[in-house]
Design a protein around this motif. Structure first.
Motif, PDB file in Angstrom:
ATOM      1  N   SER A  61     -10.688   2.619   3.765  1.00 55.08           N
ATOM      2  CA  SER A  61      -9.278   2.639   3.380  1.00 55.08           C
ATOM      3  C   SER A  61      -9.090   3.182   1.969  1.00 55.08           C
ATOM      4  N   ILE A 144      -4.011   3.592   5.383  1.00 54.29           N
ATOM      5  CA  ILE A 144      -3.122   2.467   5.691  1.00 54.29           C
ATOM      6  C   ILE A 144      -3.581   1.759   6.964  1.00 54.29           C
ATOM      7  N   SER A 148      -4.712  -2.033   6.922  1.00 53.28           N
ATOM      8  CA  SER A 148      -3.994  -3.007   7.756  1.00 53.28           C
ATOM      9  C   SER A 148      -4.963  -3.802   8.621  1.00 53.28           C
ATOM     10  N   TRP A 152      -5.570  -7.771   8.312  1.00 55.04           N
ATOM     11  CA  TRP A 152      -5.361  -8.592   9.505  1.00 55.04           C
ATOM     12  C   TRP A 152      -6.610  -9.410   9.822  1.00 55.04           C
TER      13      TRP A 152
END
Length: 184
Positions: A61, A144, A148, A152
């Protein structure tokens, strides 16, 4: 068209290209750096780096988001260099043809020549900028997505692995050194 008109045309090309690009680039960089700030805050305050799971997702990321920022900076540099190139095209044309007086009327052949050179340069630049922007956007979206997924997984892990509270005793702290425990 006079030399004066050509110089105004030159200024309008330069300002139009740089103004149009700068707004998009500023907003993109603002959002990208905001995501990086969120990532740092998430790792620092919400999920400690030593407790985080699947750090490779975070690394991918971060690399993707930094790549998107780099591509956007290259977009800015490309637009700047093209603006300079457009300026040079017009300046060279005026110099070679010895058009120093703003009132001189340009010949049709010269007008077509300058418009052709400027048009070719702008079209080539627009194509490069479009590809750099697409690359930046794709890299940002990949970043992104991985971020994410990382968030999570780690929030989900934290919620399912909370330490159990010992309900069989109660602890009261009365001072820095005195701890009283009551067993039920």
């Amino acid at each position: 068209m006079t030399v004066e008109h050509l110089k105004k045309y030159q200024e309008s090309l330069y300002s139009a290209l740089s103004r149009d690009l700068s707004e998009f680039e500023k907003n993109f960089l603002f959002i990208s750096t905001g995501v990086l700030a969120f990532t740092i805050t998430f790792i620092k305050d919400i999920v400690k780096i030593e407790d985080a799971k699947y750090l490779s997702l975070l690394l991918i990321s971060l690399i993707s988001i930094v790549s998107s920022i780099t591509l956007m900076m290259l977009t800015y540099l490309k637009s700047s260099s093209t603006c300079d190139e457009l300026w040079d095209i017009v300046d060279n044309f005026l110099s070679v043809n010895r058009y120093h007086d703003d009132a001189v009327l340009l010949q049709e052949v010269h007008i077509d020549d300058i418009k052709s050179k400027v048009g070719t340069t702008i079209n080539k630049c627009k194509k490069s900028l479009k590809n750099l922007r697409k690359g930046a956007i794709v890299s940002f979206l990949v970043g992104i997505g991985f971020l994410s997924f990382f968030v999570w997984i780690n929030l989900n892990y934290q919620n399912t692995h909370k330490p159990e509270i010992n309900k069989s005793s109660t602890t009261i702290m009365t001072s820095d050194s005195l701890i009283i425990k009551f067993k039920k």
